[in-house]
Design a protein around this motif. Structure first.
Motif, PDB file in Angstrom:
ATOM      1  N   LEU A 150      -3.625  34.664  17.536  1.00  0.00           N
ATOM      2  CA  LEU A 150      -4.708  34.480  17.777  1.00  0.00           C
ATOM      3  C   LEU A 150      -5.199  35.200  18.931  1.00  0.00           C
ATOM      4  O   LEU A 150      -6.267  35.814  19.074  1.00  0.00           O
ATOM      5  CB  LEU A 150      -5.307  33.163  18.021  1.00  0.00           C
ATOM      6  CG  LEU A 150      -5.314  32.275  16.476  1.00  0.00           C
ATOM      7  CD1 LEU A 150      -5.493  30.845  16.861  1.00  0.00           C
ATOM      8  CD2 LEU A 150      -6.154  32.838  15.634  1.00  0.00           C
ATOM      9  N   ALA A 151      -4.322  35.193  19.926  1.00  0.00           N
ATOM     10  CA  ALA A 151      -4.520  35.817  21.327  1.00  0.00           C
ATOM     11  C   ALA A 151      -4.630  37.450  21.163  1.00  0.00           C
ATOM     12  O   ALA A 151      -5.821  37.999  21.544  1.00  0.00           O
ATOM     13  CB  ALA A 151      -3.646  35.757  22.386  1.00  0.00           C
ATOM     14  N   ALA A 152      -3.872  38.036  20.109  1.00  0.00           N
ATOM     15  CA  ALA A 152      -4.006  39.161  19.807  1.00  0.00           C
ATOM     16  C   ALA A 152      -5.082  39.718  18.944  1.00  0.00           C
ATOM     17  O   ALA A 152      -5.718  40.875  19.168  1.00  0.00           O
ATOM     18  CB  ALA A 152      -2.630  39.719  18.705  1.00  0.00           C
ATOM     19  N   TRP A 153      -5.583  38.869  18.255  1.00  0.00           N
ATOM     20  CA  TRP A 153      -6.879  38.972  17.323  1.00  0.00           C
ATOM     21  C   TRP A 153      -8.026  38.970  18.358  1.00  0.00           C
ATOM     22  O   TRP A 153      -8.855  39.801  18.265  1.00  0.00           O
ATOM     23  CB  TRP A 153      -7.045  38.114  16.378  1.00  0.00           C
ATOM     24  CG  TRP A 153      -8.220  37.931  15.654  1.00  0.00           C
ATOM     25  CD1 TRP A 153      -8.542  39.072  15.017  1.00  0.00           C
ATOM     26  CD2 TRP A 153      -9.212  36.972  15.438  1.00  0.00           C
ATOM     27  NE1 TRP A 153      -9.916  38.698  14.420  1.00  0.00           N
ATOM     28  CE2 TRP A 153     -10.313  37.301  14.527  1.00  0.00           C
ATOM     29  CE3 TRP A 153      -9.140  35.519  15.931  1.00  0.00           C
ATOM     30  CZ2 TRP A 153     -11.341  36.749  14.127  1.00  0.00           C
ATOM     31  CZ3 TRP A 153     -10.323  34.850  15.287  1.00  0.00           C
ATOM     32  CH2 TRP A 153     -11.406  35.304  14.763  1.00  0.00           C
ATOM     33  N   PHE A 154      -8.055  38.230  19.220  1.00  0.00           N
ATOM     34  CA  PHE A 154      -9.266  38.431  20.368  1.00  0.00           C
ATOM     35  C   PHE A 154      -9.329  39.621  21.043  1.00  0.00           C
ATOM     36  O   PHE A 154     -10.253  39.918  21.749  1.00  0.00           O
ATOM     37  CB  PHE A 154      -9.189  37.032  21.195  1.00  0.00           C
ATOM     38  CG  PHE A 154      -9.657  35.899  20.517  1.00  0.00           C
ATOM     39  CD1 PHE A 154     -10.929  35.814  19.867  1.00  0.00           C
ATOM     40  CD2 PHE A 154      -8.792  34.401  20.491  1.00  0.00           C
ATOM     41  CE1 PHE A 154     -11.499  34.334  19.383  1.00  0.00           C
ATOM     42  CE2 PHE A 154      -9.362  33.465  19.751  1.00  0.00           C
ATOM     43  CZ  PHE A 154     -10.424  33.397  19.243  1.00  0.00           C
ATOM     44  N   SER A 155      -7.893  39.897  21.383  1.00  0.00           N
ATOM     45  CA  SER A 155      -7.872  41.232  21.928  1.00  0.00           C
ATOM     46  C   SER A 155      -8.084  42.725  21.335  1.00  0.00           C
ATOM     47  O   SER A 155      -7.975  43.675  21.893  1.00  0.00           O
ATOM     48  CB  SER A 155      -6.513  41.561  22.785  1.00  0.00           C
ATOM     49  OG  SER A 155      -5.333  41.331  21.882  1.00  0.00           O
ATOM     50  N   GLY A 156      -8.271  42.271  20.097  1.00  0.00           N
ATOM     51  CA  GLY A 156      -8.495  43.588  19.016  1.00  0.00           C
ATOM     52  C   GLY A 156      -7.722  43.826  17.988  1.00  0.00           C
ATOM     53  O   GLY A 156      -7.840  44.998  17.029  1.00  0.00           O
ATOM     54  N   GLU A 157      -6.700  43.333  17.849  1.00  0.00           N
ATOM     55  CA  GLU A 157      -5.747  43.661  16.771  1.00  0.00           C
ATOM     56  C   GLU A 157      -5.988  42.694  15.537  1.00  0.00           C
ATOM     57  O   GLU A 157      -6.234  41.353  15.587  1.00  0.00           O
ATOM     58  CB  GLU A 157      -4.269  42.963  17.179  1.00  0.00           C
ATOM     59  CG  GLU A 157      -3.166  43.226  16.393  1.00  0.00           C
ATOM     60  CD  GLU A 157      -2.750  44.886  16.389  1.00  0.00           C
ATOM     61  OE1 GLU A 157      -2.643  45.550  15.340  1.00  0.00           O
ATOM     62  OE2 GLU A 157      -2.923  45.438  17.428  1.00  0.00           O
ATOM     63  N   PRO A 158      -6.239  43.345  14.386  1.00  0.00           N
ATOM     64  CA  PRO A 158      -6.963  42.650  13.401  1.00  0.00           C
ATOM     65  C   PRO A 158      -5.973  41.883  12.587  1.00  0.00           C
ATOM     66  O   PRO A 158      -4.745  41.913  12.360  1.00  0.00           O
ATOM     67  CB  PRO A 158      -7.538  43.633  12.352  1.00  0.00           C
ATOM     68  CG  PRO A 158      -6.736  44.895  12.785  1.00  0.00           C
ATOM     69  CD  PRO A 158      -6.181  44.696  14.271  1.00  0.00           C
ATOM     70  N   LEU A 159      -6.646  40.836  12.052  1.00  0.00           N
ATOM     71  CA  LEU A 159      -5.713  39.782  11.031  1.00  0.00           C
ATOM     72  C   LEU A 159      -5.469  40.660   9.761  1.00  0.00           C
ATOM     73  O   LEU A 159      -6.298  41.272   9.139  1.00  0.00           O
ATOM     74  CB  LEU A 159      -6.535  38.505  10.843  1.00  0.00           C
ATOM     75  CG  LEU A 159      -6.935  37.576  12.015  1.00  0.00           C
ATOM     76  CD1 LEU A 159      -7.631  36.419  11.281  1.00  0.00           C
ATOM     77  CD2 LEU A 159      -5.567  37.087  12.614  1.00  0.00           C
ATOM     78  N   ARG A 160      -4.028  40.496   9.456  1.00  0.00           N
ATOM     79  CA  ARG A 160      -3.801  41.030   8.105  1.00  0.00           C
ATOM     80  C   ARG A 160      -3.410  39.748   7.145  1.00  0.00           C
ATOM     81  O   ARG A 160      -2.122  39.552   6.854  1.00  0.00           O
ATOM     82  CB  ARG A 160      -2.475  41.788   8.411  1.00  0.00           C
ATOM     83  CG  ARG A 160      -2.788  43.078   9.447  1.00  0.00           C
ATOM     84  CD  ARG A 160      -1.774  43.887   9.758  1.00  0.00           C
ATOM     85  NE  ARG A 160      -2.201  45.133  10.769  1.00  0.00           N
ATOM     86  CZ  ARG A 160      -2.406  44.877  12.045  1.00  0.00           C
ATOM     87  NH1 ARG A 160      -2.259  43.576  12.495  1.00  0.00           N
ATOM     88  NH2 ARG A 160      -2.489  45.778  12.895  1.00  0.00           N
TER      89      ARG A 160
END
Length: 240
Positions: free
Chosen positions: A42-52
């Motif tokens: 979730l932290a990666a998602w908030f930093s711009g890494e899209p969910l797969r």
């Protein structure tokens, strides 16, 4: 995240935590690992890494096979019966353990590794002190697998355009044999071309890939924290 962390750290964090998660044997430790992986993803998602989500669904689709066979093939206390099969408590717990660990490992790697260029992966592997020959082999495999996949798709489209429909007959077997042999011949021809191109360019056995280490003290601290969390998971698993 892809813009701030070094390639070495992006490979080290999921590698260390994923390895620790894979060795867990208790549900409580596996649950903690999965919860931590979800928070990191979730932290990666908030930093711009899209969910797969499709990849996550594919991983859990494979885990369905575990749930289909493990509950009744594992010895233990029977909790239910389905025909001639006895579903055991130990089988259900083992299936749950495997599911949590697999999802934790996938989420960790999905948070850090996707989006890395081939040169970044090689640089991170060199920073991990992997042998240069192994790094070179991995680079070749990654590149040439994509080319082989293109050849496969091209041949598949060719046989479909010619009206081929697979069935249990001699013609289908012959077509499949020709398909596979053509694929191998193309792969061999490609390897000869690649070898000649490397020789002409003075290839000495490995690519000159620099080892890109950690950028700053903050990344060093994050690496130490990662190692600490991995050890904490293993200790938790041991005392549980």
């Amino acid at each position: 995240m892809r813009l701030t962390l070094s390639p070495a750290l992006r490979l080290a964090v999921p590698g260390i935590l994923g390895t620790a998660s894979a060795f867990l044997t208790t549900l409580s430790a596996a649950e903690a690992a999965l919860l931590g992986a979800v928070v990191i993803r979730l932290a990666a998602w908030f930093s711009g890494e899209p969910l797969r989500l499709r990849r996550l669904a594919a991983v859990n689709g494979f885990l369905i096979l575990i749930w289909c066979f493990t509950p009744w093939s594992t010895p233990g206390v029977t909790v239910a019966s389905a025909g001639v099969f006895d579903i055991t408590k130990e089988g259900l717990l083992l299936s749950l353990l495997v599911t949590m660990k697999c999802n934790a490992v996938f989420l960790l790697f999905d948070a850090f590794v996707p989006g890395m260029r081939l040169t970044e992966v090689a640089s991170g592997l060199r920073a991990a002190r992997l042998p240069m020959k192994l790094v070179t082999l991995l680079l070749f495999m990654t590149r040439e697998t994509e080319l082989l996949s293109r050849s496969y798709r091209s041949l598949s489209e060719s046989v479909q355009l010619r009206g081929f429909r697979a069935s249990m007959n001699k013609h289908s077997y012959q077509t499949l044999a020709a398909f596979i042999s053509t694929l191998f011949i193309r792969a061999y021809a490609r390897s000869r071309v690649l070898n000649e191109a490397l020789i002409l360019r003075g290839f000495s056995g490995h690519w000159p890939v620099p080892a890109s280490g950690l950028k700053n003290a903050g990344e060093a601290g994050l690496l130490v924290l990662t190692i600490g969390l991995a050890l904490l998971l293993l200790v938790w698993d041991f005392v549980s």
